[in-house]
Design a protein around this motif. Structure first.
Motif, PDB file in Angstrom:
ATOM      1  N   THR B  31       0.658  -0.945  -0.003  1.00 45.55           N
ATOM      2  CA  THR B  31       0.013  -0.065   0.151  1.00 45.55           C
ATOM      3  C   THR B  31       0.774   1.290  -0.176  1.00 45.55           C
ATOM      4  OG1 THR B  31      -1.586  -1.156   1.240  1.00 45.55           O
ATOM      5  CG2 THR B  31      -1.954   1.150   1.164  1.00 45.55           C
ATOM      6  N   GLU B  50      -3.263   0.136  -3.674  1.00 49.10           N
ATOM      7  CA  GLU B  50      -3.016  -1.200  -3.231  1.00 49.10           C
ATOM      8  C   GLU B  50      -2.420  -1.874  -4.528  1.00 49.10           C
ATOM      9  OE1 GLU B  50      -3.685  -2.313  -0.334  1.00 49.10           O
ATOM     10  OE2 GLU B  50      -5.085  -1.097   0.477  1.00 49.10           O
ATOM     11  N   VAL B  97      -0.410  -4.398   3.416  1.00 49.34           N
ATOM     12  CA  VAL B  97      -1.888  -4.678   3.490  1.00 49.34           C
ATOM     13  C   VAL B  97      -2.460  -5.280   4.808  1.00 49.34           C
ATOM     14  CG1 VAL B  97      -3.860  -5.757   2.392  1.00 49.34           C
ATOM     15  CG2 VAL B  97      -2.293  -4.685   1.035  1.00 49.34           C
TER      16      VAL B  97
END
Lengths: 115, 113
Positions: B31, B50, B97
């Protein structure tokens, strides 16, 4: 939408005294809460976070913060301030159903520790 | 472990000129975020990636700002043309993430004259 308030633009404290930097928040559902510190010409550095569990969270450099759900607050504290703690402090909040990804930062509080 | 790298650290341009900022996140961080921090204020999210996908660009002024993250690693943020009000510090951050802490780079201080 979530929001963060840091009611004090500036906090002055004498070296060796306890310090408190205040933060209140608004978020739907359960919050993830964070404190970051920013030194001049540097990026933000992570200090501590509250996700779940014990309301008193301990972090880096002797800092701690207390989560108070009823008062929607997450004040940053340190028992004995150092001159080197002088910096800009940011509180941030994220809704827990978004894995903490979308942070909203407060406006910051400048801490000055006087020798 | 190397932190988030940003370049340049400082940029001064005249209004209506283009400008680009580069960010290399911490290795393995999926991210990536771009924030703008105005003087005396907290950072405000511009865009979140992402991997290669921009999953939140709702705060990005798309008439003049663009961003890309080719191959899901480093990223570029562009302003064209720059306006006086774009003067700010542009911060890049990265995270894994599912984790919460974001790690910030030193920022690029942009001055538009």
């Amino acid at each position: 939408a979530q929001s963060v308030a840091q009611p004090e633009d500036q906090v002055n404290v004498a070296e060796g005294n306890p310090l408190t930097v205040k933060c209140t928040y608004s978020v739907s559902g359960n919050p993830y809460l964070f404190w970051y510190v920013q030194y001049p010409n540097r990026g933000l550095q992570f200090l501590l976070k509250y996700i779940t569990g014990d309301n008193l969270v301990k972090g880096s450099y002797g800092f701690e913060a207390e989560f108070n759900k009823s008062q929607t607050s997450f004040h940053l504290k340190k028992p004995s301030a150092l001159v080197s703690d002088s910096a800009l402090y940011f509180c941030a909040v994220s809704p827990s159903d978004n894995y903490g990804q979308n942070f909203v930062f407060g406006p910051g509080t400048r801490l000055s520790v006087l020798p | 472990e190397a932190g988030v790298v940003q370049s340049p650290r400082y940029k001064i341009i005249e209004k209506k000129q283009p400008v680009a900022f580069w960010c290399n996140p911490i290795s393995g961080h999926n991210t990536l975020y771009w924030y703008r921090q105005n003087l005396g204020q907290g950072p405000e999210l511009l865009i979140r990636y992402e991997n290669e996908e921009a999953v939140d660009d709702s705060q990005l002024p798309k008439d003049r700002f663009s961003a890309e993250r080719l191959k899901g690693v480093d990223s570029t943020l562009k302003i064209q043309p720059a306006e006086l009000g774009d003067s700010a510090v542009y911060l890049c951050a990265s995270s894994l993430v599912g984790y919460n802490e974001q790690f910030f780079g030193p920022g690029t201080r942009l001055t538009v004259l």
